[in-house]
Scaffold this active site. Sequence first.
Site, mmCIF file in Angstrom:
data_model
loop_
_atom_site.group_PDB
_atom_site.id
_atom_site.type_symbol
_atom_site.label_atom_id
_atom_site.label_comp_id
_atom_site.label_asym_id
_atom_site.label_seq_id
_atom_site.Cartn_x
_atom_site.Cartn_y
_atom_site.Cartn_z
ATOM 1 N N ASP A 11 0.741 -1.205 -0.173
ATOM 2 C CA ASP A 11 -0.180 0.171 -0.201
ATOM 3 C C ASP A 11 0.891 1.040 -0.335
ATOM 4 O O ASP A 11 0.512 3.020 0.436
ATOM 5 C CB ASP A 11 -1.054 0.030 1.367
ATOM 6 C CG ASP A 11 -2.140 -0.757 0.504
ATOM 7 O OD1 ASP A 11 -2.019 -1.368 0.266
ATOM 8 O OD2 ASP A 11 -2.180 -1.684 2.472
ATOM 9 N N HIS A 67 -5.506 -1.156 -5.218
ATOM 10 C CA HIS A 67 -3.935 -0.568 -5.984
ATOM 11 C C HIS A 67 -4.615 0.870 -6.887
ATOM 12 O O HIS A 67 -5.707 0.393 -7.528
ATOM 13 C CB HIS A 67 -2.779 -0.402 -7.634
ATOM 14 C CG HIS A 67 -2.082 -2.295 -7.208
ATOM 15 N ND1 HIS A 67 -1.117 -2.414 -8.167
ATOM 16 C CD2 HIS A 67 -1.846 -2.428 -5.572
ATOM 17 C CE1 HIS A 67 -0.108 -3.213 -7.287
ATOM 18 N NE2 HIS A 67 -1.281 -3.263 -5.703
HETATM 19 P P1 GDP Z 1 -1.173 0.611 -3.897
HETATM 20 O O1 GDP Z 1 -1.682 -0.825 -3.361
HETATM 21 O O2 GDP Z 1 0.738 0.748 -3.306
HETATM 22 O O3 GDP Z 1 -1.086 0.816 -5.094
HETATM 23 O O4 GDP Z 1 -1.352 1.544 -2.330
HETATM 24 P P2 GDP Z 1 -2.695 1.801 -2.516
HETATM 25 O O5 GDP Z 1 -3.543 2.212 -3.021
HETATM 26 O O6 GDP Z 1 -3.211 0.669 -1.867
HETATM 27 O O7 GDP Z 1 -2.593 3.031 -1.236
HETATM 28 C C1 GDP Z 1 -2.412 4.030 -0.839
HETATM 29 C C2 GDP Z 1 -3.352 4.865 -0.680
HETATM 30 O O8 GDP Z 1 -2.435 6.498 -0.925
HETATM 31 C C3 GDP Z 1 -4.154 4.862 -2.232
HETATM 32 O O9 GDP Z 1 -5.879 5.713 -1.264
HETATM 33 C C4 GDP Z 1 -3.792 6.375 -2.843
HETATM 34 O O10 GDP Z 1 -5.331 7.151 -3.023
HETATM 35 C C5 GDP Z 1 -3.369 7.179 -1.647
HETATM 36 N N1 GDP Z 1 -2.184 8.002 -2.096
HETATM 37 C C6 GDP Z 1 -1.257 7.383 -2.992
HETATM 38 N N2 GDP Z 1 -0.068 8.775 -3.261
HETATM 39 C C7 GDP Z 1 -0.536 9.519 -2.468
HETATM 40 C C8 GDP Z 1 -0.487 10.307 -1.392
HETATM 41 O O11 GDP Z 1 1.424 10.943 -2.017
HETATM 42 N N3 GDP Z 1 -0.886 11.422 -0.680
HETATM 43 C C9 GDP Z 1 -2.261 10.620 -0.060
HETATM 44 N N4 GDP Z 1 -2.491 11.663 0.900
HETATM 45 N N5 GDP Z 1 -2.649 9.745 -0.932
HETATM 46 C C10 GDP Z 1 -1.941 8.952 -1.232
HETATM 47 P P1 IMO Z 2 -1.125 -4.078 -2.224
HETATM 48 O O1 IMO Z 2 -0.540 -4.927 -3.420
HETATM 49 C C1 IMO Z 2 -1.085 -4.642 2.220
HETATM 50 C C2 IMO Z 2 -1.058 -8.535 3.486
HETATM 51 C C3 IMO Z 2 -2.062 -9.062 4.202
HETATM 52 C C4 IMO Z 2 -2.109 -10.545 5.426
HETATM 53 C C5 IMO Z 2 -0.746 -11.433 4.510
HETATM 54 C C6 IMO Z 2 -0.970 -12.289 3.739
HETATM 55 O O2 IMO Z 2 -2.347 -3.146 -2.481
HETATM 56 O O3 IMO Z 2 0.576 -3.911 -1.212
HETATM 57 P P2 IMO Z 2 -2.525 -13.122 1.737
HETATM 58 O O4 IMO Z 2 -4.291 -12.786 1.377
HETATM 59 O O5 IMO Z 2 -1.671 -12.243 0.752
HETATM 60 O O6 IMO Z 2 -2.793 -14.521 2.660
HETATM 61 O O7 IMO Z 2 -2.356 -11.946 2.794
HETATM 62 O O8 IMO Z 2 -0.683 -9.766 3.258
HETATM 63 N N1 IMO Z 2 -1.418 -8.781 2.461
HETATM 64 C C7 IMO Z 2 -1.212 -6.998 2.048
HETATM 65 N N2 IMO Z 2 -1.565 -5.881 2.486
HETATM 66 N N3 IMO Z 2 -1.186 -4.287 0.656
HETATM 67 C C8 IMO Z 2 -0.914 -5.637 0.102
HETATM 68 O O9 IMO Z 2 -1.310 -5.923 -1.852
HETATM 69 C C9 IMO Z 2 -1.417 -6.869 0.264
HETATM 70 N N4 IMO Z 2 -1.509 -8.677 -0.116
HETATM 71 C C10 IMO Z 2 -1.746 -8.652 0.822
HETATM 72 O O10 IMO Z 2 -2.801 -7.950 4.997
HETATM 73 O O11 IMO Z 2 -0.920 -10.192 6.681
HETATM 74 MG MG MG Z 3 -3.410 -1.375 -2.129
#
Ligand code: GDP
Ligand code: IMO
Ligand code: MG
Length: 429
Positions: free
Chosen positions: A13, A41
């Site tokens: 994330d 994502h």
């Molecule tokens: P990913 O799994 O790595 O693609 O990340 P996620 O989408 O799960 O989580 C990142 C969160 O932070 C999302 O809600 C994005 O919209 C948000 N986000 C990404 N970059 C920024 C930033 O620079 N500032 C803020 N405030 N939010 C961000």
């Molecule tokens: P992105 O791509 C954050 C975590 C789960 C759990 C562990 C194992 O959005 O960054 P699983 O479902 O793979 O068996 O879970 O890994 N986990 C993540 N945490 N971002 C993710 O993906 C995750 N994918 C799995 O919360 O602790």
């Molecule tokens: Mg994510």
Amino acid sequence: MAVDVLLGLQWGDEGKGKIVDVLAPQYDIIARFQGGPNAGHTLIFDGKKFVLHTVPSGIFRREQLNLIGNGVVIDPITLSKELDQLDAAGIDYRGRLFVARKAHMILPTHRLLDAARENAKGERKIGSTLKGIGPTYMDKTGRNGMRVGNLAAPDFKERYERLKEKHLQLVGLYPYIEFDLAGEEQAWFEAVDRLKKLPFVDGEFYINQALEDGKKILAEGAQGSMLDIDFGTYPYVTSSNTITAGVCTGLGVAPQKIGEVIGITKAYCTRVGGGPFPTELHDATGEFLRKEGAEFGATTGRPRRCGWIDLVQLRYTIMLSGVTQLVVTKVDVLNNFETIRAADAYRVDGELSRELPFDLVHENYEPVYTDIDGWNSDLSGTKSESELPDACINYVKFLENKLGVPVTMVSTGPDREELVLRSAGVQVR
Ligand code: GDP
Ligand code: IMO
Ligand code: MG
């Protein structure tokens, strides 16, 4: 031509989706190489928000091709819902979204097994996303799995039934849990028909031919490096290799074909699910970060655990993946701090150490912090380095200095446009 890699350096994330979407126009093909619908994502642009789980984050750029590589595990049901989302938004993915024949499929009973196993673990549960990831990779390495390419085989249905029966026997070992198997199976077979309409390719030939043809490829990581099956906080990890090495096996590219490795870190740190998190804040500051950063899982909606940035952990994952440039996201979340903290070392059994201990679950260690001045002003939406306050630039330089890798981008908000490209950094080709 080389395959550039973009991956998360923490526990997931970090903002991978956003940065892939930003970089996508510089590439011809965006390819996912591991993980599955446990990923969430988030992309935000033109006032719209999308969350992708299986489809690569290049899909919203109309010129780019996207590949779901062999290292990914696909749940046809989730994929079908993502395609619905794209259809509803008027995004034409036809002819631009390819699926590797060697990618494995998540069956409904993989999800059932995931849920039954987690439920039985009680206190020791991993906090899995319950998307069936662990059981599907177990069947892959156990040589029982079903691949996308098998959909064309005449005995596909028999294979499915055999694997399902095996799963149901295993499920019998665990306490009963509610699961509408008939309903899930119906949805799965309908989704499989949809999946079959996407073009299947031999991903390894597809990618290597593209390289030969001079195409630029970006491999999009899912999860984070600390969730890597080998090097993460085992057993609190996911079931794939989330580091650069995973690109080679997850797409079929040789190591010498890897180019730039773009590592993403938040300006602080989060983790969702169970397992060790050395710099976690259990106080009002942690709560504040969760609120300011809207730290709730994109896949499960669970609150994310929040803490300070951990340089010991980041140096480790930078080393593992050969990171050549860094992206720091969510700096705007630190707008209201007089002082920011960063763990620069650990005290392990009383001794200072700059290396991660073998077992973060059981060993005796504590992070040792360095304090940095905060900027205490609003950075949201800042787009150029000259607009960043000195204290923020100092923080970025502090990170570069401590981590030994240039920071080429600083993200100042969730929108595609909210990004500072740094002239000091190495430019992506
Ligand atoms: P990913 O799994 O790595 O693609 O990340 P996620 O989408 O799960 O989580 C990142 C969160 O932070 C999302 O809600 C994005 O919209 C948000 N986000 C990404 N970059 C920024 C930033 O620079 N500032 C803020 N405030 N939010 C961000
Ligand atoms: P992105 O791509 C954050 C975590 C789960 C759990 C562990 C194992 O959005 O960054 P699983 O479902 O793979 O068996 O879970 O890994 N986990 C993540 N945490 N971002 C993710 O993906 C995750 N994918 C799995 O919360 O602790
Ligand atoms: Mg994510």
